[in-house]
Scaffold this active site. Structure first.
Site, PDB file in Angstrom:
ATOM      1  N   GLU A 203     -79.398   4.846  10.930  1.00 28.21           N
ATOM      2  CA  GLU A 203     -80.090   6.110  11.186  1.00 28.21           C
ATOM      3  C   GLU A 203     -79.447   7.187  10.328  1.00 28.21           C
ATOM      4  O   GLU A 203     -78.236   7.425  10.411  1.00 28.21           O
ATOM      5  CB  GLU A 203     -80.015   6.525  12.656  1.00 28.21           C
TER       6      GLU A 203
ATOM      7  N   GLY B  33     -79.056  11.004   9.716  1.00 24.80           N
ATOM      8  CA  GLY B  33     -79.171  12.195  10.557  1.00 24.80           C
ATOM      9  C   GLY B  33     -78.598  11.878  11.930  1.00 24.80           C
ATOM     10  O   GLY B  33     -79.268  11.287  12.780  1.00 24.80           O
TER      11      GLY B  33
ATOM     12  N   ASP C 218     -74.575  10.864   7.690  1.00 22.57           N
ATOM     13  CA  ASP C 218     -74.781  12.315   7.827  1.00 22.57           C
ATOM     14  C   ASP C 218     -73.879  13.030   6.829  1.00 22.57           C
ATOM     15  O   ASP C 218     -72.785  12.560   6.508  1.00 22.57           O
ATOM     16  CB  ASP C 218     -74.443  12.769   9.253  1.00 22.57           C
TER      17      ASP C 218
ATOM     18  N   ASP D 197     -74.029  12.542   1.163  1.00 22.52           N
ATOM     19  CA  ASP D 197     -75.361  13.104   0.904  1.00 22.52           C
ATOM     20  C   ASP D 197     -76.375  11.974   0.702  1.00 22.52           C
ATOM     21  O   ASP D 197     -76.247  11.192  -0.248  1.00 22.52           O
ATOM     22  CB  ASP D 197     -75.268  13.994  -0.350  1.00 22.52           C
TER      23      ASP D 197
ATOM     24  N   HIS E  24     -84.585  15.996   5.488  1.00 23.73           N
ATOM     25  CA  HIS E  24     -86.052  16.154   5.401  1.00 23.73           C
ATOM     26  C   HIS E  24     -86.563  16.829   4.142  1.00 23.73           C
ATOM     27  O   HIS E  24     -87.693  17.328   4.117  1.00 23.73           O
ATOM     28  CB  HIS E  24     -86.613  16.904   6.617  1.00 23.73           C
TER      29      HIS E  24
ATOM     30  N   GLU F 222     -89.144  10.283   9.523  1.00 21.99           N
ATOM     31  CA  GLU F 222     -89.749  11.229  10.471  1.00 21.99           C
ATOM     32  C   GLU F 222     -89.658  12.666   9.984  1.00 21.99           C
ATOM     33  O   GLU F 222     -88.939  12.969   9.041  1.00 21.99           O
ATOM     34  CB  GLU F 222     -89.164  11.058  11.870  1.00 21.99           C
TER      35      GLU F 222
HETATM   36  C1  LIG Z   1     -82.524  16.473  12.833  1.00 24.72           C
HETATM   37  S1  LIG Z   1     -80.771  16.236  12.750  1.00 24.72           S
HETATM   38  C2  LIG Z   1     -80.584  14.575  13.350  1.00 24.72           C
HETATM   39  C3  LIG Z   1     -80.873  14.446  14.799  1.00 24.72           C
HETATM   40  C4  LIG Z   1     -80.530  13.127  15.431  1.00 24.72           C
HETATM   41  N1  LIG Z   1     -81.104  11.978  14.721  1.00 24.72           N
HETATM   42  C5  LIG Z   1     -81.062  13.122  16.867  1.00 24.72           C
HETATM   43  O1  LIG Z   1     -82.187  12.636  17.078  1.00 24.72           O
HETATM   44  O2  LIG Z   1     -80.385  13.604  17.763  1.00 24.72           O
HETATM   45  C6  LIG Z   1     -80.551  16.164  11.019  1.00 24.72           C
HETATM   46  C7  LIG Z   1     -79.155  15.785  10.540  1.00 24.72           C
HETATM   47  O3  LIG Z   1     -79.261  15.510   9.138  1.00 24.72           O
HETATM   48  C8  LIG Z   1     -78.070  15.884   8.513  1.00 24.72           C
HETATM   49  N2  LIG Z   1     -78.308  16.105   7.079  1.00 24.72           N
HETATM   50  C9  LIG Z   1     -78.818  17.206   6.474  1.00 24.72           C
HETATM   51  N3  LIG Z   1     -78.843  17.055   5.144  1.00 24.72           N
HETATM   52  C10 LIG Z   1     -78.337  15.827   4.876  1.00 24.72           C
HETATM   53  C11 LIG Z   1     -78.091  15.083   3.686  1.00 24.72           C
HETATM   54  N4  LIG Z   1     -78.373  15.596   2.480  1.00 24.72           N
HETATM   55  N5  LIG Z   1     -77.558  13.847   3.792  1.00 24.72           N
HETATM   56  C12 LIG Z   1     -77.256  13.323   5.001  1.00 24.72           C
HETATM   57  N6  LIG Z   1     -77.472  13.983   6.169  1.00 24.72           N
HETATM   58  C13 LIG Z   1     -77.997  15.213   6.113  1.00 24.72           C
HETATM   59  C14 LIG Z   1     -77.623  17.134   9.263  1.00 24.72           C
HETATM   60  O4  LIG Z   1     -76.218  17.338   9.125  1.00 24.72           O
HETATM   61  C15 LIG Z   1     -78.074  16.848  10.702  1.00 24.72           C
HETATM   62  O5  LIG Z   1     -77.009  16.338  11.464  1.00 24.72           O
END
Ligand SMILES: C[S@@+](CC[C@H](N)C(=O)[O-])C[C@H]1O[C@@H](n2cnc3c(N)ncnc32)[C@H](O)[C@@H]1O
Length: 235
Positions: free
Chosen positions: A50, A52, A76, A95, A121, A146
């Site tokens: 997963e 995020g 993440d 990243d 996203h 998603e």
């Molecule tokens: C919508 S949240 C995830 C929510 C989690 N899956 C849940 O359902 O509780 C999005 C996550 O993506 C991470 N994120 C943002 N940009 C990113 C990147 N370039 N690479 C990896 N993770 C990233 C953020 O740090 C954040 O924790």
């Protein structure tokens, strides 16, 4: 009228919440798609990634849903999420738009059966992640992205250097799905019983191993599995 079926075990878990676990932020209708995409993998020794992690609540939800044999990895960009790694797995910190980082994670975890992209996203993140992880999956597999409504928001989400959105990439896969049937004149060959056909023209790996591409509100699901050259018949 329900956004997801009330007897869906994953949806029930979300509705009831878990006081001993971190909160999860999800659209209600996503549970219908999760259940149809991931149910075949329950109770099996699968690898899920997963992207995020945030508070770690969803990683635990997947472990509960898929069962103790499943290894649930997270990814993440936020180093604080490393603490949410589950036993037998971990959270890769980096990243998701960086292909080298993705390849290093793959080398450590092995080919995933399930990928869920709930990361940053943006178009570049979604596309780079898909380009590296999708061809590396085990078959059968499920790749779900998603919050794809961000493709329609544009602005900072439209960051692909070639100006593509994830919908352009998904439609490209959808086109490849039709490499056998989309050839002009293919009806003749595909009407011959497979055992009686000579060797045909090669199709791409993507065509042979993508079963379907499905669009939902804010989600795109790619199912991976071996496909045979199609056959049509009048009976
Ligand atoms: C919508 S949240 C995830 C929510 C989690 N899956 C849940 O359902 O509780 C999005 C996550 O993506 C991470 N994120 C943002 N940009 C990113 C990147 N370039 N690479 C990896 N993770 C990233 C953020 O740090 C954040 O924790």
């Amino acid at each position: 009228m329900h956004h997801s079926a009330p007897d869906n075990p994953l949806y029930l878990r979300f509705l009831q919440g878990r006081q001993d676990q971190p909160p999860i932020h999800k659209w209600h209708h996503y549970f219908e798609v999760y259940h149809q995409a991931f149910a075949p993998f329950r109770g099996r020794p699968v690898t899920m990634l997963e992207i995020g992690v945030q508070r770690g609540g969803s990683l635990r939800m997947w472990q509960d849903y898929l069962g103790p044999q499943a290894r649930i990895f997270g990814m993440d960009i936020d180093p604080a999420t490393e603490a949410h790694g589950l036993p037998g797995a971990k959270v890769f910190v980096g990243d998701q738009a960086d292909p080298d980082f993705l390849r290093a994670a793959l080398a450590e975890m092995g080919p995933p059966d399930i990928v869920l992209d709930d990361g940053g996203h943006t178009a570049r993140q979604q596309i780079n992640t898909f380009d590296v992880l999708y061809p590396a999956m085990r078959l059968p597999g499920a790749y779900l992205i998603e919050d794809t409504h961000t493709a329609f928001w544009g602005g900072p989400f439209a960051d692909d250097p070639q100006g593509r959105s994830i919908y352009d990439v998904a439609f490209g896969v959808c086109q490849r799905l039709h490499e056998w049937t989309g050839r002009v004149g293919s009806m003749d060959r595909l009407g011959i019983p497979p055992a009686e056909r000579g060797p045909g023209d090669a199709v791409s790996e993507l065509c042979r191993t993508t079963e379907s591409v499905s669009f939902f509100d804010s989600m795109i699901l790619f199912r991976r599995g071996e496909r045979a050259e199609p056959w049509h018949e009048v009976r």
